[in-house]
Design a protein around this motif. Structure first.
Motif, mmCIF file in Angstrom:
data_model
loop_
_atom_site.group_PDB
_atom_site.id
_atom_site.type_symbol
_atom_site.label_atom_id
_atom_site.label_comp_id
_atom_site.label_asym_id
_atom_site.label_seq_id
_atom_site.Cartn_x
_atom_site.Cartn_y
_atom_site.Cartn_z
ATOM 1 N N ARG A 140 0.886 -1.121 -0.015
ATOM 2 C CA ARG A 140 0.122 -0.079 -0.135
ATOM 3 C C ARG A 140 0.966 1.164 -0.134
ATOM 4 O O ARG A 140 0.591 2.161 -0.643
ATOM 5 C CB ARG A 140 -0.912 0.064 1.257
ATOM 6 C CG ARG A 140 -1.889 1.276 1.213
ATOM 7 C CD ARG A 140 -3.023 0.846 2.325
ATOM 8 N NE ARG A 140 -3.722 -0.116 2.285
ATOM 9 C CZ ARG A 140 -3.585 -1.211 3.100
ATOM 10 N NH1 ARG A 140 -2.642 -1.306 4.028
ATOM 11 N NH2 ARG A 140 -4.346 -2.328 2.957
ATOM 12 N N GLU A 141 1.886 1.016 0.826
ATOM 13 C CA GLU A 141 2.777 2.426 0.957
ATOM 14 C C GLU A 141 3.435 2.567 -0.623
ATOM 15 O O GLU A 141 3.804 3.737 -0.703
ATOM 16 C CB GLU A 141 3.934 1.991 1.985
ATOM 17 C CG GLU A 141 4.304 3.127 2.433
ATOM 18 C CD GLU A 141 5.622 2.704 3.707
ATOM 19 O OE1 GLU A 141 6.504 3.506 3.895
ATOM 20 O OE2 GLU A 141 5.486 1.660 4.396
ATOM 21 N N ALA A 142 3.709 1.527 -1.203
ATOM 22 C CA ALA A 142 4.312 1.645 -2.542
ATOM 23 C C ALA A 142 3.303 2.004 -3.553
ATOM 24 O O ALA A 142 3.855 2.151 -4.648
ATOM 25 C CB ALA A 142 5.042 0.415 -2.836
ATOM 26 N N GLY A 143 2.278 2.213 -3.207
ATOM 27 C CA GLY A 143 1.128 2.530 -4.119
ATOM 28 C C GLY A 143 0.767 1.361 -4.917
ATOM 29 O O GLY A 143 -0.019 1.654 -6.208
ATOM 30 N N ALA A 144 0.565 0.297 -4.408
ATOM 31 C CA ALA A 144 0.263 -0.691 -5.243
ATOM 32 C C ALA A 144 -1.462 -0.686 -5.426
ATOM 33 O O ALA A 144 -2.253 -0.124 -4.753
ATOM 34 C CB ALA A 144 0.433 -2.087 -4.728
ATOM 35 N N ALA A 145 -1.964 -0.973 -6.694
ATOM 36 C CA ALA A 145 -3.351 -1.073 -7.077
ATOM 37 C C ALA A 145 -4.308 -1.698 -5.805
ATOM 38 O O ALA A 145 -5.157 -1.068 -5.275
ATOM 39 C CB ALA A 145 -3.754 -1.510 -8.294
ATOM 40 N N ASP A 146 -3.890 -3.012 -5.553
ATOM 41 C CA ASP A 146 -4.394 -3.881 -4.799
ATOM 42 C C ASP A 146 -3.562 -4.353 -3.646
ATOM 43 O O ASP A 146 -3.022 -5.534 -3.943
ATOM 44 C CB ASP A 146 -5.369 -5.133 -5.540
ATOM 45 C CG ASP A 146 -6.309 -5.583 -4.564
ATOM 46 O OD1 ASP A 146 -6.047 -5.644 -3.376
ATOM 47 O OD2 ASP A 146 -7.143 -6.456 -5.212
ATOM 48 N N PRO A 147 -3.101 -3.638 -2.774
ATOM 49 C CA PRO A 147 -2.308 -4.327 -1.778
ATOM 50 C C PRO A 147 -2.558 -5.385 -1.161
ATOM 51 O O PRO A 147 -1.665 -6.161 -0.964
ATOM 52 C CB PRO A 147 -2.188 -2.852 -0.896
ATOM 53 C CG PRO A 147 -3.058 -2.135 -1.012
ATOM 54 C CD PRO A 147 -3.977 -2.341 -2.327
ATOM 55 N N GLU A 148 -3.606 -5.630 -0.716
ATOM 56 C CA GLU A 148 -3.862 -7.136 -0.288
ATOM 57 C C GLU A 148 -3.627 -7.877 -1.022
ATOM 58 O O GLU A 148 -3.201 -9.003 -0.577
ATOM 59 C CB GLU A 148 -5.365 -7.096 0.152
ATOM 60 C CG GLU A 148 -6.107 -5.652 0.909
ATOM 61 C CD GLU A 148 -5.555 -5.554 2.496
ATOM 62 O OE1 GLU A 148 -5.403 -6.835 2.914
ATOM 63 O OE2 GLU A 148 -5.360 -4.631 2.956
#
Lengths: 203, 203
Positions: A140-148
């Motif tokens: 999420r911190e890296a800006g992923a689309a779907d961090p989960e």
DNA sequence: TGTTAAGTACACCGCTCTGTGTGCTTACCG
DNA sequence: CGGTAAGCACACAGAGCGGTGTACTTAACA
């Protein structure tokens, strides 16, 4: 009641008993497996009498559970708390654990004990979930689309590398890292800001 | 007695001895693990006297090795020999094994036996290599840029899903399939001709 | 009929394992 | 000093394990 070093009244015996037992566990359970390591052998290695061991732990089951709990700090905070790396690099750094971990003790414990209700099995489950959650946070911190999803995927790669390393007797983490790089590239909207290097495994 | 047949010289005893032993192995070794299943229990389940069991197998080690060899046909040819699917679809079909395989017995055996020299461990290694090779062949057939690499990657995903399913007690194969779809899309030069459907896991 | 292969039933051996029981030793501390 | 907590050494119980020995039974064949 237990915790020696400084007893309630200020005692300080050999001090190590409990520590030495857990320390020996780390080595023997890992090298030989849990089921193939008897309490006699373990106590001998720990230089602790069997009687003492059973005063610190109600039984082998409890000891095994405690043994598993000793891996947390080194792995979890060792990778995720590195502020010198970008989130992306941290995600990839999770695959750089060649000498530290010859094989995942959580998987080994779950397989060896073979009882999902065993305290150690439960802890293994909790731990694996925690790792996935940590990866998801970093994603999420890296800006992923779907961090989960990315967290779960990377966790699966780690477990796959561990299992495959064990069965094939050959390091599978580079392969896992290569897949991770692809997934991360695909999941992060390109302009992640950080570096742009690609890790291609050839050979 | 039970199931009759014809022996080498025309004998036709209970016929099943060996078969029943191996059949019981499949069930018990799987459900309870290898180490936690004693020969007494196994023979009782197979409805075979212990004496007979030891006339068919020199020891438990040999039995375990034989037990592992019984998984080949169902998995290997069951997936790869399907001519009704395109190579791409075959690669993905390797991740659709929910009810057949609750967890990978090869990994379990390697962990439980804990001796790389054990016949069963050696076979597990051979088998895993064979699966990777099969995947690589299919990848080549599908026109992958680096089929060897893709085969190894997909094999790692399968092992990861198996290990994670075991530890977490929850099916991890959908996640692995999602990763596989990404890898395959990335590895095949786009114009694969086949279908273009994307499998996105959102759960 | 007798022979022979295959299997049964069951006790048994030796070993290892987890876990205890018992008595002795060491150290601290008041 | 004596009290007390921690630990040691060692034997031992109880169970399960892999594996064997022995005597009996059954079925096919000659």
């Amino acid at each position: 009641m237990t915790e020696v070093e400084k007893g309630p009244q200020g005692r300080r015996r050999g001090r190590g008993a409990r520590e030495r037992i857990l320390s020996a566990s780390q080595q023997l359970f890992r090298e030989q497996g849990i089921n193939r390591t008897g309490m006699n052998e373990l106590c001998a290695a720990a230089q602790v009498s069997k009687r003492t061991a059973y005063q610190h732990f109600t039984g082998k089951d409890e000891l095994v559970a405690e043994y598993l709990r000793r891996f947390d700090p080194s792995v979890l905070s060792g990778v995720f708390d590195r502020t010198d790396l970008t989130p992306r690099e941290r995600l990839l750094a999770a695959f750089d654990i060649p000498p530290t971990t010859p094989l995942c003790p959580y998987i080994a414990a779950a397989v060896e004990l073979h009882d999902p209700q065993h305290p150690a099995s439960q802890y293994a489950r909790d731990y694996k979930k925690a790792v996935a959650a940590r990866l998801a946070d970093t994603a999420r911190e890296a800006g992923a689309a779907d961090p989960e999803q990315l967290g779960e995927q990377l966790a699966l790669l780690i477990d796959g590398a561990a299992a495959r390393t064990r069965v094939l007797n050959a390091d599978a983490f580079p392969t896992a890292a290569a897949i991770a790089a692809v997934l991360i590239d695909n999941a992060i909207p390109a302009a992640a800001g950080d570096d742009r290097r690609r890790e291609e495994e050839s050979g």
